[in-house]
Design an enzyme around this catalytic site. Sequence first.
Site, short mmCIF file in Angstrom:
data_model
loop_
_atom_site.label_atom_id
_atom_site.label_comp_id
_atom_site.label_asym_id
_atom_site.label_seq_id
_atom_site.Cartn_x
_atom_site.Cartn_y
_atom_site.Cartn_z
N GLU B 184 0.47 -0.77 -0.55
CA GLU B 184 0.09 0.10 -0.05
C GLU B 184 0.42 0.74 -0.19
OE1 GLU B 184 -0.39 -2.57 1.67
OE2 GLU B 184 -2.56 -3.36 1.41
N ASP B 295 -3.94 -9.73 -4.12
CA ASP B 295 -3.19 -10.39 -3.86
C ASP B 295 -3.23 -11.68 -3.85
OD1 ASP B 295 -1.46 -8.03 -1.51
OD2 ASP B 295 -3.40 -7.42 -2.02
#
Lengths: 520, 520
Positions: B184, B295
């Site tokens: 992130e 992911d």
Amino acid sequence: MRPVLALIGMACCAQVPYDRIRQADAEPGNWLTYSRTYSGQRHSPLKQITAANVHRLKPVWMYQVNDLAQFETTPLVVDGIMFISEPPSNVTALETRSGRPLWAYRRSLPPDPRVCCGQVNRGLTMLGDRLFVGTVDAHLLALDSKTGRVIWDMEVADYRSGHSVTVAPLAVKDKVIVGIAGGEYGIRGFIDAYDAKTGRRVWRFWTVPGPGEPGHETWAGDSWKTGSAATWVTGTYDPELNLVYWGTGNPGPDYNGDVRQGDNLYSCSLVALDAETGKLKWHFQFTPHDTHDWDSNHVPVLIDGAGGRKLVIVANRNSFYYVLDRATGKFVRGVPYARQTWAKGLDDNGRPMVLPNTEPTLQGTLVYPGLHGGTNWYSPAYSPDTRLFYVAVREEGTVYHVATPQYRPGRYFAGGGPRGIPGVEPGGSVKALRVETGETAWEFPLHSPPWAGLLSTAGGLVYGGTNEGIFFALDASSGKPLWRFPTGGPVLANPMSYTSEGKQYVAVAAGHALFAFAVD
Amino acid sequence: MRPVLALIGMACCAQVPYDRIRQADAEPGNWLTYSRTYSGQRHSPLKQITAANVHRLKPVWMYQVNDLAQFETTPLVVDGIMFISEPPSNVTALETRSGRPLWAYRRSLPPDPRVCCGQVNRGLTMLGDRLFVGTVDAHLLALDSKTGRVIWDMEVADYRSGHSVTVAPLAVKDKVIVGIAGGEYGIRGFIDAYDAKTGRRVWRFWTVPGPGEPGHETWAGDSWKTGSAATWVTGTYDPELNLVYWGTGNPGPDYNGDVRQGDNLYSCSLVALDAETGKLKWHFQFTPHDTHDWDSNHVPVLIDGAGGRKLVIVANRNSFYYVLDRATGKFVRGVPYARQTWAKGLDDNGRPMVLPNTEPTLQGTLVYPGLHGGTNWYSPAYSPDTRLFYVAVREEGTVYHVATPQYRPGRYFAGGGPRGIPGVEPGGSVKALRVETGETAWEFPLHSPPWAGLLSTAGGLVYGGTNEGIFFALDASSGKPLWRFPTGGPVLANPMSYTSEGKQYVAVAAGHALFAFAVD
């Protein structure tokens, strides 16, 4: 007769009028007030769990809190619903059978509460369909017990000057009685009563008398203004005498008595107040002019003595066990129950005969008990079956130092400080005292000085806990350890017991979790 | 043969050389590595606890942590000692029988770690007499397993630029393999190997290839520099092939693929690396050019297929279940196992055939699965007995929005954001997939999308947990619920099982506590 609420679904409408609390002994499956009954005995008549089957006791549900402060609540249980307070000033309703949360009240707090020793809360009181909780910003709230909705929110005192409410209130008739914390901040202590319906304050008893009031002369100069005598542990009540019994904390500033010459009434005392008016009926001061932080913030336990004499008993932080006549406050008996090096004994009126060289000094003075006392705020228990009084005892000395205090509103206010004793590990125990004499019937040693209260049950068991996280059950007659469970967090609360759908549970907060145990 | 360490007192000197981990199946009572064995199956051969007696399963000890972050650890158990990590980056050794703490390592952290989703840690690895733990300030530590003393402390990457280590490392031969978190924050992902003895870095595999490296052409312009593809879930290892299997996260920035045109290798992939050199043997990309935060940070589970074919299976966050040849990376099979609306299916090479109108937009695009995927980081389990693959499945869509990302080192870096679907409550389940086909054999519904992993045992049970705090056991063949315990806190970790003094325990973190369950 109240209707029997057999269905969980009906529990939403539980009502706890004053009469139910007064007759709480008729409802062994509920836990309607802080100490179960007004007597403060913390004894449950439940006897499904016994010495014979306690080895099968196991956790059946848990509820975890999301706060790292000490979790000191005693749950209330009313007709299938458990109500708990959580640190810092929150309330949650749980199903008694499963621990499933039903509602939650979460208080929005200011960023700067003034609490000496953790943003904690010790419990709730209930009256009618309302729950009452104090807050660390020194408010008293009435919540709807069905929803957790705030019905009223009253400021008890200004938190910015060091006040907080951590005590479980006590509902009596139509009033909610509440004490105040903040002794370390030089507050002037009091006990308040609020109208349960409106939140209006009905009376206030100042634990430090003002000018013109009896006892004011026990405070030199202006020292009464910052005299502390806080009231942060729940009292008890005798409906026949209509008297409320409540303990008071040490005088402020701590450790340095020179700036407040005199006995410092009504600090370190037990006061008996008229429930209607808050007027003082009598007082008994355990430690006049205290300089050792020996708050008398204890649950005063009401028992019947020989010939039905109405007594109140206290194992005091100053390491003496006291028996008083609760109608008059007259001293009946007092003996040490824990190690003490400060008094030769008590005189005929129960006043301590203080030994020389026990005052805090610049170099430090070693005294037993230490600043946390021979016991502390957590509840003792009394079993009418064994006629034993169970106390979690601390064996810990303190080296007391004196300093010059300076009062600034809302700031820590102390005239010295404590140190431990190098090389000496403190210890502790659970002691069973013969209630008439204060003699030790048995003793169960603990690894370190406890911070957990006790519960006695008609099943012949005494439950307690340790800082090392062990929750345990002892044989009430012999002290023999019968069961233990490693909760993984320090036990800093009082156990209680209840039934759900007819089955007995024992509940206790430990670490950051509430545990409900039962035998399957 | 290693000596049998029967005495707790001898457990102080436990040694876990590589050969013990490689042959972990010979030690069903221990749990020597994150997923118990290198295969990642999270299947325990223990069978004392069965469908017939699991109703008697109960907590026998607990250990509570003093941190409010998610408690995601998988404990290791070695010869009577349990080693756990705690949030944020701490390690504790406990007696397996009692939960009594033996030592504690508490990391002193900087005030400003950069973690998207909680200061968490998922576990440890052990080699020899050393434990290895990552930290949220992106260090890797070697601790003395007897004392908790730090032997070495290496910076894996600069935490100020958004790196952290939350993954349990994986010890292979003389090396400690570790991944990195920080997707992130626009880090450039990698997998590292360190010499267990010295802490020296032996190799680094960049999950985003640099200039001149194969795959670099799948990143437009300079986008590779902030390409993420983080590696925050522990991989697996095939000793015969000497290959390490490790999943990689989504490409950065999230949601907006325009600024990183191309397939963005090796994001959202499984990579197979030579354990000695870190060289890429093969890769398989599940979701090329991901824009949905899918992911591929999963434990890649190694199983034997028909005819002994070496397979690796993954239930991917993109809602497809994959079977690959783990020697070559060749796609064998892939089918959806959870609700998905983004792909028509997979082509012959396993590449998704993406449907139109599934990209994030300014107005928002509803896609299943949502940003948390059809499953997430927590472990699946595989039972060689049932040949079922157990996955905790999330049924939750997301409305994906796009925005213009701006990279600033150490700051959150996203090209959009997610929203829930108004009026639609997400759900979840535990699914048992037939390992060859991915067909659902049974499904156990959950109230909300789970964040807890699964454990399969030879006792014929599958253990899992819920956000509502229920830890439960299902029949491994039928999915029938057999037992549950309300832990009072969300289960956000993977269960494991071990023996102590010959008795089987099941352990799991839930809320802020670790629970050890056994049948009495």
